[in-house]
Design an enzyme around this catalytic site. Structure first.
Site, PDB file in Angstrom:
ATOM      1  CG  HIS A 153      33.418  79.846  58.104  1.00  0.00           C
ATOM      2  ND1 HIS A 153      32.553  79.511  59.547  1.00  0.00           N
ATOM      3  CD2 HIS A 153      34.450  79.891  58.164  1.00  0.00           C
ATOM      4  CE1 HIS A 153      33.754  79.562  60.238  1.00  0.00           C
ATOM      5  NE2 HIS A 153      34.816  79.602  59.582  1.00  0.00           N
ATOM      6  CB  SER A 275      12.840  74.965  33.144  1.00  0.00           C
ATOM      7  OG  SER A 275      11.893  75.650  33.427  1.00  0.00           O
ATOM      8  CE  LYS A 281      17.027  77.291  36.229  1.00  0.00           C
ATOM      9  NZ  LYS A 281      15.829  77.305  37.052  1.00  0.00           N
ATOM     10  CD  GLU A 288      18.074  70.293  42.207  1.00  0.00           C
ATOM     11  OE1 GLU A 288      17.532  71.407  42.616  1.00  0.00           O
ATOM     12  OE2 GLU A 288      18.012  70.021  40.942  1.00  0.00           O
TER      13      GLU A 288
END
Ligand code: ARG
Length: 457
Positions: A153, A275, A281, A288
């Site tokens: 979980h 970024s 970043k 992704e």
């Protein structure tokens, strides 16, 4: 090539919706291979002359050379790869070229070409998965005893080893590999060539010969099935979709692990993006995109399945869209695989952050319950209750790890708990103790590393 019965030209948009050359030109190798085998058979059966066959063989070889050299002009007016190659053949060798299409239709031709392409792609994808497995194996071996939290979980459950976690994916990708290869073996069973348009042909063709020459086991036993079925492509796409799902889960973990909140890993510069506004970043874009590509690959399967499920037998032009879907799925997968291999090979794991996270969340509570069962013969349910009370005590007094709670707190809940029990509550002792076969103990991880090494030889 089929204009004989028409007086007027097709509308421009008719041609645009009908032409598939931009997509199916990728079948040129298979198309030439199939045509050479077909012509050889026609000559052996006395359906065309040996001279015509010789001219066809030479002409097709020259066309292959032209395509390889980038000198072939693909034409949308000629619709697809089959007509493009046939027209060019006749342009080069004259009359003999016009005899190639005897006892054949584009329907059995495309089913054969596309099947050959799909089988090859599935096998190559299987090889690619093996490369990823090897990359995972080398990281698993190097991190066999590094400790990290294991989750259920996404809540800290029990400490596990990083090697163990990486090995889980090797098992998943092994099943994916086997499914893809078995799909290709199944597809290699029946050869569609010779089914002609749908009903077979009146020429005395030798289907055993063409099937064997193209690497198939036997000729397809029903001509309608041969030209109207695409389950070989559906199976390949379904298998690819499952493999992509596994890639996506690993990608998802990379996204989590590399976020500053987890801090378990850091992608190399080569596999990070910046970024344009936030200079600090390091984004995991490739991971992704692997997740997103998996969604598209699943959709490619769903689209082809939906196309096929309402087609009456045998061939219908809807089936032409099979190739765009299949090519795009295999392309997306191949790119995902390359990116995943790159990330896995070069990412750095953060030993301290992973170990610290593994110790938080009272991850060794099960070890205490197990001690109560083992040493005091307390039934597990009762041991669970006692341990739960100790966890609550630790939480209330703000102690982050069970092993750091003073012995007096343990004994306040149950006086039989000794220092020996408390000493077991480290993450190291915890993973070492889970030494059942296939478990997370470093000993077992190393055992599996050796097993995979043996398999990969
Ligand atoms: N380009 C077609 C396809 O990919 C080839 C078969 C066309 N057959 C036909 N009768 N129009 O499906």
């Amino acid at each position: 090539m089929w204009g004989g019965r028409f007086a007027a030209q097709p509308a421009d948009a008719m041609q645009a919706i009908n032409a598939s050359i931009d997509v199916d030109k990728r079948l040129w190798r298979e198309d030439i291979e199939g045509s050479k085998v077909h012509a050889g058979m026609l000559a052996a059966q006395g359906i065309i002359t040996q001279e015509d066959n010789a001219a066809i063989q030479a002409g097709l070889d020259q066309i292959a050379a032209e395509i390889l050299a980038g000198r072939f002009e693909f034409s949308a007016q000629l619709e697809d790869i089959h007509l493009n190659i046939e027209a060019r053949l006749t342009e080069r060798i004259g009359e003999a070229g016009k005899r190639l299409h005897t006892a054949r239709s584009r329907n059995d031709q495309v089913a054969t070409d596309f099947k050959l392409w799909t089988m090859r792609a599935a096998r190559e994808t299987g090889d690619g998965l093996r490369t990823l497995q090897k990359a995972l194996l080398s990281r698993a071996e190097a991190h066999a005893e590094w400790i990290m939290p294991g989750f259920t979980h996404l809540q800290t459950a029990q400490p596990i080893t990083l090697g163990h976690h990486l090995l889980a994916y090797i098992s998943m990708f092994e099943r994916d590999r086997v499914r893809l290869i078995s799909g290709a073996l199944e597809a290699a069973w029946e050869c569609p060539l010779g089914a002609a348009a749908l009903a077979g042909t009146s020429y005395p063709i030798d289907r055993e010969r063409t099937a064997a020459a193209l690497g198939f086991h036997e000729p397809a036993h029903n001509s309608l099935d041969a030209v109207g079925s695409r389950d070989f492509a559906l199976a390949a796409l379904a298998n690819l979709a499952i493999a992509a799902t596994h890639l996506s889960r690993l990608a998802e973990e990379i996204v989590l692990w590399t976020s500053p909140q987890f801090g378990f890993a850091r992608l190399s510069d080569a596999w990070s993006t910046g970024s344009s506004i936030m200079p600090q970043k390091r984004n995991p874009d490739a991971a992704e995109l692997i997740r997103a590509k998996a969604a598209r690959i699943g959709a490619d399967f769903a689209a082809l399945n939906t196309i096929v499920q309402k087609l009456p037998l045998a061939y219908a032009k809807d089936l032409q869209e099979d190739k765009a879907l299949t090519f795009s799925a295999f392309d997306g997968f191949a790119l995902s695989l390359t990116a995943m291999i790159g990330m896995i090979e070069t990412m750095r794991f953060e030993r301290e952050a992973m170990r610290a996270a593994a110790a938080r969340g009272y991850s060794t509570a099960t070890d205490l319950a197990d001690w109560l069962v083992r040493e005091l013969q307390i039934p597990f349910r009762e041991a669970h209750e006692i341990t739960g009370k100790i966890v609550r005590r630790a939480e209330e007094s703000g102690v982050a790890e069970l092993g750091l709670l003073p012995l007096s707190d343990f004994q306040a809940v149950d006086p039989r708990i000794s220092e020996a029990a408390r000493a077991l509550l480290t993450v190291e002792k915890s993973v070492e103790s889970r030494d059942s076969y296939g478990g997370t103990a470093p000993l077992r991880v190393r055992e599996q590393v050796e097993r995979w090494k043996e398999m990969f030889k």
